[in-house]
Design a protein around this motif. Structure first.
Motif, PDB file in Angstrom:
ATOM      1  N   CYS A  24     -12.986  20.294   0.002  1.00 45.09           N
ATOM      2  CA  CYS A  24     -13.346  21.976   0.004  1.00 45.09           C
ATOM      3  C   CYS A  24     -13.017  22.551   0.321  1.00 45.09           C
ATOM      4  CB  CYS A  24     -14.751  21.680   0.142  1.00 45.09           C
ATOM      5  SG  CYS A  24     -15.979  23.349   0.265  1.00 45.09           S
ATOM      6  N   ILE A  25     -13.133  21.727   1.952  1.00 46.85           N
ATOM      7  CA  ILE A  25     -12.149  22.166   3.203  1.00 46.85           C
ATOM      8  C   ILE A  25     -11.181  22.696   2.577  1.00 46.85           C
ATOM      9  CG2 ILE A  25     -11.837  21.262   5.670  1.00 46.85           C
ATOM     10  CD1 ILE A  25     -14.428  19.396   5.499  1.00 46.85           C
ATOM     11  N   GLN A  26     -10.398  21.954   1.814  1.00 51.79           N
ATOM     12  CA  GLN A  26      -8.868  21.650   1.638  1.00 51.79           C
ATOM     13  C   GLN A  26      -8.495  23.576   1.084  1.00 51.79           C
ATOM     14  OE1 GLN A  26      -6.911  19.691  -1.268  1.00 51.79           O
ATOM     15  NE2 GLN A  26      -4.666  19.792  -0.046  1.00 51.79           N
TER      16      GLN A  26
ATOM     17  N   ALA B  72       0.798  -1.614  -0.256  1.00 48.21           N
ATOM     18  CA  ALA B  72       0.273   0.223   0.167  1.00 48.21           C
ATOM     19  C   ALA B  72       1.070   1.432  -0.370  1.00 48.21           C
ATOM     20  CB  ALA B  72      -0.871   0.163   1.026  1.00 48.21           C
ATOM     21  N   LEU B  73       2.120   1.435   0.597  1.00 45.50           N
ATOM     22  CA  LEU B  73       2.867   2.237   0.925  1.00 45.50           C
ATOM     23  C   LEU B  73       3.642   2.724  -0.712  1.00 45.50           C
ATOM     24  CD1 LEU B  73       4.315   2.171   4.542  1.00 45.50           C
ATOM     25  CD2 LEU B  73       2.942   3.414   3.463  1.00 45.50           C
ATOM     26  N   HIS B  74       4.759   1.568  -1.061  1.00 43.00           N
ATOM     27  CA  HIS B  74       4.550   1.791  -2.426  1.00 43.00           C
ATOM     28  C   HIS B  74       3.148   2.358  -3.694  1.00 43.00           C
ATOM     29  CE1 HIS B  74       8.025  -0.096  -1.462  1.00 43.00           C
ATOM     30  NE2 HIS B  74       8.040  -0.866  -0.308  1.00 43.00           N
ATOM     31  N   LEU B  75       2.283   1.562  -3.339  1.00 39.63           N
ATOM     32  CA  LEU B  75       1.232   2.170  -3.788  1.00 39.63           C
ATOM     33  C   LEU B  75       0.901   4.138  -4.113  1.00 39.63           C
ATOM     34  CD1 LEU B  75      -1.683   1.900  -5.974  1.00 39.63           C
ATOM     35  CD2 LEU B  75      -2.718   1.297  -4.052  1.00 39.63           C
ATOM     36  N   LEU B  76       0.695   4.136  -3.121  1.00 39.10           N
ATOM     37  CA  LEU B  76       0.621   5.527  -2.684  1.00 39.10           C
ATOM     38  C   LEU B  76       1.786   6.396  -2.896  1.00 39.10           C
ATOM     39  CD1 LEU B  76      -0.996   5.632   0.636  1.00 39.10           C
ATOM     40  CD2 LEU B  76      -2.483   6.616  -1.233  1.00 39.10           C
ATOM     41  N   ASN B  77       2.929   5.864  -2.986  1.00 47.80           N
ATOM     42  CA  ASN B  77       4.390   6.205  -3.394  1.00 47.80           C
ATOM     43  C   ASN B  77       4.059   6.647  -5.406  1.00 47.80           C
ATOM     44  OD1 ASN B  77       6.414   7.527  -2.607  1.00 47.80           O
ATOM     45  ND2 ASN B  77       7.724   5.521  -3.779  1.00 47.80           N
ATOM     46  N   ARG B  78       3.382   5.910  -6.026  1.00 47.26           N
ATOM     47  CA  ARG B  78       3.099   5.453  -7.543  1.00 47.26           C
ATOM     48  C   ARG B  78       2.440   6.617  -7.700  1.00 47.26           C
ATOM     49  NH1 ARG B  78       3.797   0.087  -7.182  1.00 47.26           N
ATOM     50  NH2 ARG B  78       1.758   0.440  -8.398  1.00 47.26           N
ATOM     51  N   CYS B  79       1.285   7.506  -6.709  1.00 52.15           N
ATOM     52  CA  CYS B  79      -0.004   8.173  -6.725  1.00 52.15           C
ATOM     53  C   CYS B  79       0.535   9.304  -7.108  1.00 52.15           C
ATOM     54  CB  CYS B  79      -1.081   7.837  -6.499  1.00 52.15           C
ATOM     55  SG  CYS B  79      -1.803   6.208  -6.381  1.00 52.15           S
ATOM     56  N   THR B  80      -0.388   9.350  -8.473  1.00 52.69           N
ATOM     57  CA  THR B  80      -0.261  11.280  -8.222  1.00 52.69           C
ATOM     58  C   THR B  80      -0.218  11.808  -6.963  1.00 52.69           C
ATOM     59  OG1 THR B  80      -2.109  11.528  -9.199  1.00 52.69           O
ATOM     60  CG2 THR B  80       0.177  11.536 -10.659  1.00 52.69           C
ATOM     61  N   GLU B  81      -0.818  13.235  -6.641  1.00 58.29           N
ATOM     62  CA  GLU B  81      -1.218  13.870  -5.384  1.00 58.29           C
ATOM     63  C   GLU B  81      -3.438  13.855  -5.470  1.00 58.29           C
ATOM     64  OE1 GLU B  81      -1.058  17.959  -2.817  1.00 58.29           O
ATOM     65  OE2 GLU B  81       0.265  16.980  -3.816  1.00 58.29           O
ATOM     66  N   GLU B  82      -3.199  13.808  -6.479  1.00 54.88           N
ATOM     67  CA  GLU B  82      -4.787  13.842  -6.962  1.00 54.88           C
ATOM     68  C   GLU B  82      -5.050  12.867  -7.185  1.00 54.88           C
ATOM     69  OE1 GLU B  82      -7.565  14.032 -10.955  1.00 54.88           O
ATOM     70  OE2 GLU B  82      -6.028  15.207 -10.828  1.00 54.88           O
ATOM     71  N   GLN B  83      -4.759  11.221  -7.016  1.00 58.97           N
ATOM     72  CA  GLN B  83      -5.031  10.020  -7.108  1.00 58.97           C
ATOM     73  C   GLN B  83      -5.004   9.383  -4.988  1.00 58.97           C
ATOM     74  OE1 GLN B  83      -2.033   8.394  -9.520  1.00 58.97           O
ATOM     75  NE2 GLN B  83      -3.861   8.431 -11.441  1.00 58.97           N
ATOM     76  N   ARG B  84      -3.841  10.276  -4.636  1.00 59.71           N
ATOM     77  CA  ARG B  84      -3.727   9.992  -3.127  1.00 59.71           C
ATOM     78  C   ARG B  84      -4.908   9.290  -2.240  1.00 59.71           C
ATOM     79  NH1 ARG B  84       1.292  12.439  -2.886  1.00 59.71           N
ATOM     80  NH2 ARG B  84       2.685  11.391  -3.825  1.00 59.71           N
ATOM     81  N   LEU B  85      -5.897  10.824  -2.844  1.00 64.84           N
ATOM     82  CA  LEU B  85      -7.023  10.646  -2.019  1.00 64.84           C
ATOM     83  C   LEU B  85      -8.291   9.735  -2.234  1.00 64.84           C
ATOM     84  CD1 LEU B  85      -8.965  12.051   0.709  1.00 64.84           C
ATOM     85  CD2 LEU B  85      -9.664  14.309  -1.229  1.00 64.84           C
TER      86      LEU B  85
ATOM     87  N   ASP C 268     -17.362  29.247   6.588  1.00 66.24           N
ATOM     88  CA  ASP C 268     -18.271  28.333   7.087  1.00 66.24           C
ATOM     89  C   ASP C 268     -19.166  27.298   6.781  1.00 66.24           C
ATOM     90  OD1 ASP C 268     -19.684  27.534   9.087  1.00 66.24           O
ATOM     91  OD2 ASP C 268     -20.872  29.238   9.375  1.00 66.24           O
ATOM     92  N   ILE C 269     -18.784  25.804   6.859  1.00 67.43           N
ATOM     93  CA  ILE C 269     -19.483  24.636   5.738  1.00 67.43           C
ATOM     94  C   ILE C 269     -20.791  23.979   6.289  1.00 67.43           C
ATOM     95  CG2 ILE C 269     -19.351  23.400   3.717  1.00 67.43           C
ATOM     96  CD1 ILE C 269     -16.334  23.476   3.550  1.00 67.43           C
ATOM     97  N   VAL C 270     -21.924  24.622   6.169  1.00 62.26           N
ATOM     98  CA  VAL C 270     -22.869  23.890   6.649  1.00 62.26           C
ATOM     99  C   VAL C 270     -23.587  23.320   5.941  1.00 62.26           C
ATOM    100  CG1 VAL C 270     -24.759  24.708   7.990  1.00 62.26           C
ATOM    101  CG2 VAL C 270     -22.700  25.657   8.361  1.00 62.26           C
TER     102      VAL C 270
END
Length: 108
Positions: A88-90, A34-47, A96-98
């Motif tokens: 959205c929070i990022q 899983a760590l290797h997978l996340l390391n290969r992902c772009t920032e957009e793909q990680r979440l 104030d997100i309600v």
């Protein structure tokens, strides 16, 4: 992860909505795959990848405890909603997100 039919279907459903690594491109690199997978992902793909793994673990726990597995489409909608809210929070950390709405500020 890749052998469980429910996890595969969940991953494939999420891959239609989000930019994610294809299952065929995931390799078994041992205990830290899983760590290797996340390391290969772009920032957009990680979440989406992390959220899909988290949801797959939840579904696995439901099945292990003799509960019905949530529908794949319901899981996809839930994850997409979570991901949208987190992004959205990022992007607007001080807003104030309600109920999925933000206050509109007008210029005078």
């Amino acid at each position: 992860m890749c052998r469980c039919p429910l996890a595969r279907m969940s991953w494939e459903a999420m891959a239609k909505s989000e930019s994610m690594t294809r299952l065929e491109d995931i390799t078994n690199t041992g205990t830290e795959w899983a760590l290797h997978l996340l390391n290969r992902c772009t920032e957009e793909q990680r979440l989406p990848v992390i959220m899909t793994l988290w949801r797959s673990w939840h579904v696995r726990n439901e099945v292990v405890h003799q509960k019905p597995a949530p529908a794949i489409e319901a899981s996809r909608r839930l994850l997409c909603s979570y991901i949208d809210n987190l992004r959205c929070i990022q992007q607007h950390p001080h807003e104030d997100i309600v109920k999925g709405k933000m206050i509109m500020y007008t210029r005078s």
